[in-house]
Design a protein around this motif. Structure first.
Motif, PDB file in Angstrom:
ATOM      1  N   SER A 883      50.338  64.142  72.020  1.00  0.00           N
ATOM      2  CA  SER A 883      49.511  64.659  70.914  1.00  0.00           C
ATOM      3  C   SER A 883      49.827  63.997  69.585  1.00  0.00           C
ATOM      4  N   LEU A 884      50.477  62.847  69.646  1.00  0.00           N
ATOM      5  CA  LEU A 884      50.847  62.227  68.360  1.00  0.00           C
ATOM      6  C   LEU A 884      49.640  61.709  67.588  1.00  0.00           C
ATOM      7  N   GLY A 885      48.652  61.212  68.317  1.00  0.00           N
ATOM      8  CA  GLY A 885      47.413  60.797  67.641  1.00  0.00           C
ATOM      9  C   GLY A 885      47.661  59.861  66.479  1.00  0.00           C
ATOM     10  N   PRO A 886      47.230  60.289  65.290  1.00  0.00           N
ATOM     11  CA  PRO A 886      47.351  59.390  64.133  1.00  0.00           C
ATOM     12  C   PRO A 886      48.801  59.146  63.725  1.00  0.00           C
ATOM     13  N   GLY A 887      49.722  59.878  64.325  1.00  0.00           N
ATOM     14  CA  GLY A 887      51.133  59.655  63.971  1.00  0.00           C
ATOM     15  C   GLY A 887      51.738  58.462  64.666  1.00  0.00           C
ATOM     16  N   TRP A 888      50.986  57.903  65.597  1.00  0.00           N
ATOM     17  CA  TRP A 888      51.560  56.771  66.358  1.00  0.00           C
ATOM     18  C   TRP A 888      52.047  55.632  65.482  1.00  0.00           C
ATOM     19  N   PRO A 889      51.243  55.197  64.483  1.00  0.00           N
ATOM     20  CA  PRO A 889      51.729  54.046  63.703  1.00  0.00           C
ATOM     21  C   PRO A 889      53.107  54.310  63.120  1.00  0.00           C
ATOM     22  N   LEU A 890      53.306  55.557  62.659  1.00  0.00           N
ATOM     23  CA  LEU A 890      54.601  55.889  62.065  1.00  0.00           C
ATOM     24  C   LEU A 890      55.713  55.814  63.101  1.00  0.00           C
ATOM     25  N   VAL A 891      55.448  56.449  64.253  1.00  0.00           N
ATOM     26  CA  VAL A 891      56.484  56.484  65.292  1.00  0.00           C
ATOM     27  C   VAL A 891      56.800  55.067  65.735  1.00  0.00           C
ATOM     28  N   LEU A 892      55.749  54.299  65.929  1.00  0.00           N
ATOM     29  CA  LEU A 892      55.985  52.909  66.362  1.00  0.00           C
ATOM     30  C   LEU A 892      56.733  52.154  65.280  1.00  0.00           C
ATOM     31  N   GLY A 893      56.390  52.458  64.030  1.00  0.00           N
ATOM     32  CA  GLY A 893      57.091  51.803  62.920  1.00  0.00           C
ATOM     33  C   GLY A 893      58.582  52.080  62.988  1.00  0.00           C
ATOM     34  N   VAL A 894      58.909  53.332  63.328  1.00  0.00           N
ATOM     35  CA  VAL A 894      60.334  53.702  63.409  1.00  0.00           C
ATOM     36  C   VAL A 894      61.002  52.940  64.548  1.00  0.00           C
ATOM     37  N   ILE A 895      60.304  52.911  65.685  1.00  0.00           N
ATOM     38  CA  ILE A 895      60.905  52.223  66.834  1.00  0.00           C
ATOM     39  C   ILE A 895      61.100  50.749  66.492  1.00  0.00           C
ATOM     40  N   GLY A 896      60.136  50.220  65.756  1.00  0.00           N
ATOM     41  CA  GLY A 896      60.190  48.783  65.486  1.00  0.00           C
ATOM     42  C   GLY A 896      61.068  48.407  64.309  1.00  0.00           C
ATOM     43  N   ALA A 897      61.596  49.422  63.605  1.00  0.00           N
ATOM     44  CA  ALA A 897      62.370  49.083  62.397  1.00  0.00           C
ATOM     45  C   ALA A 897      63.782  48.690  62.779  1.00  0.00           C
ATOM     46  N   ILE A 898      63.897  47.698  63.614  1.00  0.00           N
ATOM     47  CA  ILE A 898      65.239  47.288  64.025  1.00  0.00           C
ATOM     48  C   ILE A 898      65.604  46.043  63.261  1.00  0.00           C
ATOM     49  N   ARG A 899      66.898  45.928  62.992  1.00  0.00           N
ATOM     50  CA  ARG A 899      67.339  44.712  62.308  1.00  0.00           C
ATOM     51  C   ARG A 899      68.511  44.147  63.099  1.00  0.00           C
ATOM     52  N   ASN A 900      68.763  42.889  62.856  1.00  0.00           N
ATOM     53  CA  ASN A 900      69.801  42.259  63.665  1.00  0.00           C
ATOM     54  C   ASN A 900      71.186  42.757  63.335  1.00  0.00           C
ATOM     55  N   ASP A 901      71.339  43.381  62.157  1.00  0.00           N
ATOM     56  CA  ASP A 901      72.704  43.811  61.817  1.00  0.00           C
ATOM     57  C   ASP A 901      72.979  45.192  62.385  1.00  0.00           C
ATOM     58  N   GLN A 902      72.151  45.642  63.321  1.00  0.00           N
ATOM     59  CA  GLN A 902      72.262  47.045  63.699  1.00  0.00           C
ATOM     60  C   GLN A 902      73.004  47.327  64.983  1.00  0.00           C
ATOM     61  N   GLY A 903      73.614  46.375  65.542  1.00  0.00           N
ATOM     62  CA  GLY A 903      74.412  46.716  66.702  1.00  0.00           C
ATOM     63  C   GLY A 903      73.558  46.990  67.922  1.00  0.00           C
ATOM     64  N   GLU A 904      74.167  46.758  69.085  1.00  0.00           N
ATOM     65  CA  GLU A 904      73.374  46.788  70.309  1.00  0.00           C
ATOM     66  C   GLU A 904      72.910  48.177  70.676  1.00  0.00           C
ATOM     67  N   SER A 905      73.779  49.191  70.480  1.00  0.00           N
ATOM     68  CA  SER A 905      73.422  50.505  71.027  1.00  0.00           C
ATOM     69  C   SER A 905      72.162  51.028  70.368  1.00  0.00           C
ATOM     70  N   LEU A 906      72.055  50.800  69.066  1.00  0.00           N
ATOM     71  CA  LEU A 906      70.844  51.261  68.359  1.00  0.00           C
ATOM     72  C   LEU A 906      69.623  50.564  68.929  1.00  0.00           C
ATOM     73  N   ILE A 907      69.759  49.263  69.058  1.00  0.00           N
ATOM     74  CA  ILE A 907      68.611  48.488  69.529  1.00  0.00           C
ATOM     75  C   ILE A 907      68.251  48.948  70.938  1.00  0.00           C
ATOM     76  N   ARG A 908      69.284  49.275  71.698  1.00  0.00           N
ATOM     77  CA  ARG A 908      69.015  49.696  73.072  1.00  0.00           C
ATOM     78  C   ARG A 908      68.259  51.022  73.087  1.00  0.00           C
TER      79      ARG A 908
END
Length: 1713
Positions: A883-908
């Motif tokens: 039921s996320l509907g229009p919230g998807w862009p936000l959720v996907l944004g969060v999932i995609g907000a990874i950076r290389n300095d963030q360690g493997e476990s987070l990325i995993r």
């Protein structure tokens, strides 16, 4: 029973007759006149009764007569008679049958009795009855009656006095009651009142009606009397007391306020008489100061007198109560006086009655409001109301400060001194005992050693006074300790209660009215009247300081729970009221007081101190005495109930909480709970305090933010008594309920609460910086709790709430941060799960609002927070994913907000979320989000922490593309709908639509985004990722490219494919050439991949091949795009730059791609080894490594990528789009082919251009490999077929340069074994084959082509001849030192030393070229172009070199081939040359040919030593062949041949005819080596042409003459030289060769003589004969030679001369002698 019924009347008549009879009886003896009067009275009564129907009225008319007998009876002064008469008179009065006249008579009679002191009580009774039963008595009579009563009041008899006093009071009342009744009667009649001038004669009462007049006169005289002046109306007064007068005044004022308010005359009296009187009488009290010594003052001051003072205060109370509105100014004075009487310098009793008076005012809130309106709210007016409250406050304070007697300066000193302590102890007060440790049982206040008991003085809300009622006391009473305090305390509480309840009632009423008005007309914004509000606000503003000061002090001093409770309740109601009225400062002040009282003493809490400083420093000046607001000292002896850790930094160690602290805390909770709506900004104070208390009590937050008793984390653990332990759950419960009840607050209050919590939390954050001390999580926990209970209106508080929690999430303290994140994520999850109305699905804005903080968390750098965030995303996906509907862009944004300095476990964790999304939720999300999914998946590919995730994410992209493919239709429709909406919006805003790849259709854009992402991954720094992405990308384009619209292909080509090629090219060219030691871990890297550059090369290969394949398979589709040609050019440019890259793998692959786009199948070479090995050889892999390749050696890597390409090609094979029939021409678009040709040309030129500069020792930067060059050249034939129509001479020339260059390039010595399998075999390399093939194709094309093409023949010959030269002069590649292949060190041990360069064995190539030349010349000798361009001459010129070198040629076969070729060519060419002799085309050829013969036949090179005799003979045979050619093909046609040439040939034959030999021959071989056969043939040829019989042309004769003269000249020279040498040598024999030569010459001469003998004499001209004869003497000279051989030869030569010895002839022939 009524007095007017017939029975009553009858009874009255009887009684009267009886009375008269009794009177007559009594007076019979002593007083006859009385008796007579009585008897006539009886008659009179009977007469009246008989005559009249209304008996009573008649009686009243005749009352004077009826009464007369009784009056006379009284006059006797006989007690018995008097009593009887008075009783009868009273009866008459009771029946109201006394007329005015009669009444006057009665009063006069009573006056006489009074003067005689008779029957005093009966008199009073009679007066009373007379005045109360009727209203006939007025004016003087009335005044007389009143005076009579007063006189009786002052008799010696106590009973009489008291009775009289009561009567006076009653009479006074009656007078006023009559007036009231009179007013009632005249109520309806409105009179014109005559205007009353301000200060007219005080007797101007003409306007008043009778009763009113009486009342007026009476009141006026009362004032006169109290003022000790003579009365005007009460004539006959003898004495009067002030106390009694004041009492009467008070009662009149109190009982008949209406009279004074309605009649101006009375009001005037009040103002002009009463008030000045009161003020005057107060003066002793005002001036008197206790303790001032009389000596100091000049005149003795009158002492205050308790009874008067007390009564004055009562009067004042009444005046204020009833006539406040009339006497505004006067009341101001009275109130100020009252305030002064509370002064500490006044006597105790005075202060006590003053306090009682003040208390009376305090229970009248409406009155207080009036004060406020009249004084406090007026400018330039005393702030009376404020002063009253402040006076109360300072009064209470002063009670705690016991003054030292006689020292005015010490009055303000706090009492810790001897006085109070001793006093308390002396009284055995509990205060003293309390210090000993016994519990305080009595309610009391204690402050700094002063102990004041508290007594119950009055019921709440009523001011029951004690001392104001002591009307009988003359002396001031002694006042018990604590009484004044108790009254003041009650007054304070009543004041607060009264004001607050009044204002709150009115507020409620007003709100109701406003609500009603709103309902009635909702449009108008109903407002309350501001006046009322102003009054309320002013009241509160005036009183709050004083109240707060007093209450705080009392709260601090209170030792009684009930008293504390009352004080706290007062403070709480005040705080609430201030809050409702919006008075922030007072509200905060009261709350601060409660807060301070809740905390331990001296607890440093910034919120409170900052707020309290502005209060603490305020001192209120009351009547010149400064009152300081006392701040709590809490030295009172309280029960300690808890010990805990302070939250603040200041008090180290532990702090103590008392029972009172806990009680205050409960009040605080109560305040927050019930009045939360009005707290506003003071939430901060309340919450800060609660936070500290919670901390001290050791409550810690649990799930959902509720506080539970927890262990203290550090320091000495919290100690709690059982009393508190039982309270804790209750407190924790209230705390939770407090925040739960926030759901009932209105929005504004809720915001205040949130703001307060936020700033509390900010403080906690401040404190938690830089320490590892446990932080206070109270605020964060409560923010969470508040958010959770207000879910239904979460929108209004979400931003501040979450905004703050997000800041908490960034805090360095881990515990703090953890709670911040816990709170944020809990709120988001709760918000999403909550059943909103309307549901979230319909309220997108709210949903986005709720999800937004998740996104914000991405900006936090702390890994633990991000972990929490991603875990909650996972939970949200699992619970609300559908039921996320229009919230998807936000959720996907969060999932995609990874950076290389963030360690493997987070990325995993994030990647888990993404995998979940891709596997489960793609169909449920809006299609517009698919693009984001692509981006996010791409970003996981690009992260460099975890290679496996990168590779898996590329797999996800493949899955996503499949999803697009399957659901294409649906996605297209959705996206187009969305697009239409967006476009509409954009149009409305007047902006262009902003979306990537616009204006491609939205579904295509989705694909483009996918391709673009893959494109980015194709240039990732990691080779594995690049490879995987490249394969995926080309596979998706191949598999799903059909879905794209044509216009989109345009973008694919330009923005995706070419962009990718650009990036790869750039990266490859700039890649690092450093060797990578190992691939991390224990992975060995094959040397073909051990630098970044080599790894990028693989990517380049893959990419270029992929793009080329797309161009190939989709050629038909792409050609329909407008700019296919441009794209073709760009692709070719890429192929060119790859082909020219300095990497063999890339360059070779580029050519493969070139072949692919030209749709040329690579010809299979029957190579001596498998192509794999060849490919490796290309890259310089030595054969040592190639052997085990069948196993999975390290080199398999490379081949695998190729096989992948092949797989892909097969995969695509199904889709090769064959163009429809009749459109092949489209493919044959000449421009494309010419563009390809130009590319090929540029590539060829650049790759074959030799390196410039540098000496031979410098290693060239790069030398193209053989397979590359081969592939390059192999492209030509196919390409040529497409461009032959426009192929020009210039193009041919360009081609020639490249072919020449390609063939000239050497190879590295470690690769040569692969290119040339062995040193001995003379084979062509594949490159050389390709070159010849290319030329062959051209030649064939020319052959069948039109005439115009044939001009190209010479160029082809030229090219081939260049190659022929390679046989003797291998080409140079720049200044590179090359070795012949046979000399190359091919050192198998030193695998990786720098390679030497090996020039190939060019002989086979040159020889093959020569064969081609001959073959071709054979076909084309007669072509005009061939003739014009002197091809034959060029061939001869070229062959001159190998012919001249002969034995010096690198290969023996070369010169032999050259000779045979020359012979073949000449056999074809000479006839042509003869044919065109006249044209002069061949002029220049002849000398060239002569030189060629010369160079060959008389070579400067010596044959090698090891040549066998047979070989030599073979070679001689070849020479002979040449001479035979000359004799057959040239000399016979001397007519067509230039003379010089013939001359040269003759000279040559001549030279050949003489034996010549190499000096190196051994004696034994001499005969063979002399080339005698050759000489012979030469000579014969010479001779043959010397005397050819058939001279057909002068030319031929010329040849023979020339031949002869040459021969003879030659012989002459040899002989001469021989003779000279012989002579010089003396005894020494001449060299062998010279001897041989002379022998040969002699033999030739003998042969010549033979020939001359055979020839016709005419064929020999004279010069010849002359030369022959000239030989003779020379021959003769040779006779002396020593050599026998020469001698025998000489003999033979001289012999023939005999034939020519004749006698001379005389005649001359032909003019010659």
């Amino acid at each position: 029973m009524s007095t007017s019924t017939p029975e009553a009347v009858k009874k009255l008549l009887e009684n009267m007759q009886t009375d008269l009879r009794s009177l007559s009886m009594e007076c019979k003896k002593k007083f006859p006149p009385v008796k007579e009067a009585a008897e006539s009275g009886i008659v009179k009564i009977k007469t009246i009764a008989a005559r009249n129907t209304d008996i009573l009225a008649s009686l009243k008319e005749n009352s004077s007569e009826v009464v007369q007998p009784f009056l006379m009876g009284c006059g006797t002064k006989e007690p018995k008679i008097t009593q009887l008469c008075l009783a009868a008179v009273q009866r008459l009065m009771t029946h109201e049958v006394v007329s005015e006249a009669a009444a006057g008579n009665i009063i006069n009679m009573l006056w006489q009795l009074m003067e005689n002191g008779l029957e005093e009580l009966k008199l009073l009774q009679t007066v009373l009855v007379l005045l109360t039963t009727n209203t006939v008595v007025h004016d003087e009579i009335l005044s007389k009656a009143i005076v009579l009563c007063f006189r009786l009041h002052f008799t010696k008899d106590n009973i009489t006095n008291n009775t009289a006093a009561a009567t006076v009071r009653q009479v006074v009342t009656v007078v006023f009651e009559r007036m009231v009744a009179e007013d009632e009667r005249f109520k309806g009649i409105v009179e014109q009142p005559t205007p009353v001038q301000g200060n007219t004669n005080r007797r101007s009462v003409s306007t008043l009606r009778p009763s009113a007049k009486d009342a007026y006169m009476l009141f006026q005289d009362l004032c006169q009397l109290v003022n000790a002046d003579a009365p005007y109306w009460l004539v006959g007064m003898t004495e009067m007391t002030r106390t009694f007068g004041l009492e009467l005044l008070e009662s009149v004022l109190n009982d008949f306020p209406g009279v004074f308010l309605q009649h101006q005359e009375f009001s005037f009296l009040l103002k002009e008489r009463v008030c000045p009187l009161v003020i005057k009488l107060f003066s002793p009290n005002i001036k008197f100061r206790q303790g001032s010594s009389s000596a100091a003052s000049p005149a003795p001051v009158e002492k205050p007198y308790f009874p008067i003072c007390m009564r004055l205060l009562r009067v004042v109370s009444v005046l204020i109560k009833h006539f406040y509105s009339l006497l505004v100014t006067e009341c101001e004075i009275f109130l100020s006086l009252l305030v002064k009487f509370l002064d500490g310098e006044k006597p105790q009793w005075l202060r006590a009655v003053a306090v009682e008076s003040v208390h009376r005012l305090c229970v009248q809130p409406h009155l207080l409001r009036s004060f406020c309106q009249s004084y406090d709210m007026k400018q330039h007016s005393t702030k009376v109301f404020r002063d009253i409250v402040n006076a109360l406050g300072s009064f209470i304070q002063s009670l705690f400060i016991v003054p030292n007697t006689g020292n005015p300066a010490a009055t303000n000193a706090p009492a810790g001194g001897s006085g109070s302590g001793a006093q308390a102890a002396a009284q055995g007060g509990p205060g003293a005992g309390g210090q000993g440790g016994s519990l305080i049982t009595q309610a009391a206040f204690e402050y700094r050693g002063t102990w004041i008991p508290l007594m119950t003085v009055s019921v709440q809300g009523s001011a029951k006074a004690t001392y104001l009622e002591m009307l009988d006391k003359v002396e001031p009473p002694s006042i018990p300790e604590g009484y004044a305090m108790s009254v003041a305390f009650s007054a304070l509480l009543d004041l607060v209660r009264g004001i607050t309840s009044m204002i709150e009632r009115e507020l409620a009423k007003e709100e109701e009215e406003v609500a009603v008005r709103r309902e009635a007309n909702p449009d108008q914004n109903a407002q309350a009247e501001p006046e009322a509000h102003l009054v309320w606000e002013e009241m509160v503003s005036a009183c709050w300081c004083g109240l707060l000061a007093a209450l705080s002090l009392l709260l601090d001093a209170s030792t009684d729970e009930t008293a504390t409770e009352s004080i706290l309740k007062a403070e709480l109601t005040m705080a609430s009221l201030c809050g409702r009225l919006g008075l922030v400062t007072p509200r905060d002040a009261f709350i601060t007081a409660i807060c301070k009282a809740s905390l331990p003493p001296h607890y440093a809490l910034t919120v409170l101190s900052s707020n309290a400083t502005n209060l603490n420093n305020k001192a209120y000046s009351i009547q010149g005495q400064t009152v300081q607001i006392i701040s709590p000292s809490s030295e009172s002896h309280q029960q300690v109930v808890a010990v805990g850790q302070p939250l603040t930094v200041q008090p180290q160690g532990t702090v103590v909480l008392t029972a009172k602290n806990i009680q205050c805390m409960r009040t605080l909770l109560n305040l927050a709970h019930c009045h939360g709506a009005v707290l506003g900004t003071s939430w901060q104070l309340v919450l800060a305090t609660l936070q500290h208390l919670v901390w001290i009590l050791g409550l810690k937050p649990g799930v959902g933010g509720a506080l539970k008793p927890g262990r203290a984390v550090e320091g000495p653990s919290t100690v709690l008594t059982t009393a508190v332990m039982t309270d804790l759950p209750f407190i924790s419960n209230i705390l939770s309920r407090l925040f739960e009840s926030s759901q009932y607050l209105d929005d504004v209050s809720l915001h205040h609460l949130i703001n307060a919590l936020c700033s509390l939390s900010l403080e906690a954050m401040e404190m938690a910086y830089g320490t590892n001390k446990e932080p206070s999580l109270f605020a964060v926990a409560k923010l969470l709790e508040t958010g959770l209970v207000n879910m239904d209106r979460i929108e209004i508080l979400w931003r501040p709430l979450v905004g703050h929690l997000l800041e908490v999430c960034q805090h360095p303290n881990a515990r703090m941060r953890e709670w911040g994140a816990e709170a944020v994520t809990a709120l988001i999850k709760a918000g999403l799960a909550y059943k909103h109305n309307p549901p979230l699905a319909q309220n997108q804005r709210l949903q986005l609002l709720l999800l937004n903080p998740l996104k914000e968390l991405s900006n936090v750098l702390h890994a633990d927070i991000r972990q929490k965030q991603l875990e909650s995303v996972l939970q949200i996906l699992q619970s609300q994913g559908d039921s996320l509907g229009p919230g998807w862009p936000l959720v996907l944004g969060v999932i995609g907000a990874i950076r290389n300095d963030q360690g493997e476990s987070l990325i995993r964790t994030a990647f888990q979320c993404l995998q979940l999304v891709v596997t489960d939720f793609l169909p449920t999300m809006p299609c517009m989000c698919l693009q984001i999914v692509v981006d996010v998946a791409g970003s996981f590919g690009l992260q460099n922490q975890e290679l496996n995730i990168s590779l898996t994410s590329i797999g996800l992209l493949w899955n996503i593309s499949d999803y697009f493919f399957q659901r294409g239709e649906a996605i297209t429709q959705d996206l187009e709908r969305e697009e239409a909406a967006l476009q509409k919006q954009a149009r409305e805003k007047g902006e262009p639509l902003n979306r990537p790849f616009h204006p491609a259709p939205p579904f295509d854009c989705l694909w483009l985004c996918l391709y673009a992402k893959l494109g980015q991954l194709c240039v990732d720094p990691r080779p594995a990722v690049r490879k995987s992405a490249g394969q995926t990308m080309f596979s998706t384009i191949a598999a799903h490219g059909t879905l794209l619209q044509q216009s989109t292909w345009h973008i694919v080509v330009w923005k995706v494919l070419f962009h990718l090629l650009d990036c790869v090219r750039k990266s490859s060219t700039t890649a690092d050439k450093e060797k990578i030691e190992s691939g991390g871990g224990n992975i060995l890297i094959h040397h073909s991949r051990d630098t970044a550059e080599k790894q990028w090369a693989e990517t380049w290969v893959l990419t270029l091949a992929g793009v080329a394949r797309i161009f190939n398979t989709r050629r038909y589709l792409l050609q329909q795009l407008g700019d296919f040609f441009k794209a073709w050019e760009v692709l070719l440019d890429h192929i060119q730059s790859a082909a020219l890259s300095k990497n063999n793998e890339v360059s070779l692959a580029a050519l493969k791609s070139f072949q692919e786009i030209l749709q040329i199948g690579t010809p299979v070479k029957d190579s001596a080894m498998p192509t794999e090995a060849l490919a490796l050889a290309v890259m310089g892999v030595p054969p040592v490594l190639i052997d085990p390749l069948s196993a999975s050696g390290p080199g398999r890597h490379l081949l695998r990528s190729d096989s992948m390409l092949e797989r892909l090609t097969r995969y695509n094979g199904a889709e090769l789009q064959a163009p429809p029939q009749g459109e092949e021409s489209a493919l044959e678009d000449a421009a494309l082919w010419w563009s390809a040709w130009n590319t090929w040309y540029r590539t060829g030129t650049d790759s074959t251009r030799p390196p410039s500069g540098g000496t031979g020792t410098d290693r060239p930067s790069f030398v193209p490999s053989q397979p590359f060059l081969t592939a390059l050249v192999q492209i030509v034939p196919a390409l040529y077929q497409h461009i032959e129509t426009g192929f020009s001479m210039e193009d041919l020339r360009k081609l020639g340069v490249i072919l020449h260059g390609a063939v000239s390039i050497p190879i590295s010595s470690d690769a040569s074994p692969f290119i040339l399998p062995s040193y001995t075999e003379a084979v062509l390399t594949s490159l050389q084959e390709a070159v010849l093939t290319a030329l062959d194709v051209l030649q064939k094309a020319i052959c069948v082509g039109p005439e115009s093409l044939q001009v190209m023949y010479p160029a082809i010959f030229e090219q081939l001849l260049l190659f022929v030269e390679f046989s003797c002069k291998p080409p140079q590649y720049g200044k590179l030192e090359t070795k012949h292949v046979a000399n190359a060190k091919y050192n198998q041990i030193q695998l990786f030393t720098s390679a030497e360069w090996v020039a190939l064995n060019y002989v086979p190539f040159a020889e093959r070229s020569l064969e081609v030349v001959v073959d071709q010349y054979h076909k084309t000798a007669c072509h005009k172009a061939v003739i014009n361009e002197k091809v034959l001459q060029n061939i001869i010129k070229t062959l001159r070199m190998p012919l001249g070198l002969k034995y010096a040629c690198p290969s023996e076969s070369t010169w032999k081939l050259a000779v045979s070729s020359l012979l073949k060519v000449l056999s074809i060419g000479l006839p042509v040359a003869r044919q065109h002799a006249s044209s002069g085309m061949f002029e220049t050829m002849w000398p060239e040919l002569a030189n060629a013969f010369e160079d060959f036949l008389f070579t400067k090179s010596t044959p090698p030593d090891n040549v066998s005799i047979q070989e030599f003979q073979k070679n001689e045979a070849i020479d002979v062949e040449v001479v035979q050619l000359i004799s057959t093909e040239i000399l016979p046609f001397a007519n067509f041949i230039p003379k010089d040439f013939v001359g040269q040939i003759m000279t040559m034959l001549n030279k050949g005819s003489i034996h010549s030999q190499s000096s190196s021959f051994t004696e034994a071989e001499i005969d063979v080596r002399m080339r005698e056969e050759f000489s012979k043939v030469c000579f014969e040829t010479l001779l043959q042409f010397s005397f050819s019989n058939k001279v057909s042309t002068p030319q031929e004769g010329y040849i023979s003459r020339m031949a002869l003269s040459v021969l003879l000249k030659r012989s002459q020279d040899v002989l001469r030289r021989y003779v000279d040498d012989e002579r010089l040598s003396g005894r020494c024999p001449l060299p062998r060769q010279q001897v041989t030569e002379i022998i040969f010459v002699l033999k030739a001469i003998s042969t010549l003589m033979d020939s001359l003998k055979k020839t016709q004499p005419e064929n020999v001209d004279g010069t010849t004969w002359a030369q022959v004869i000239a030989l003779y003497p020379t021959l003769v000279e040779c006779i002396t030679c020593s050599s026998s051989e020469v001698s025998s030869a000489l003999k033979e030569a001289l012999g023939p001369f005999k034939d020519f010895m004749q006698p001379p002839v005389s005649r001359v022939q032909n003019g010659e002698s």
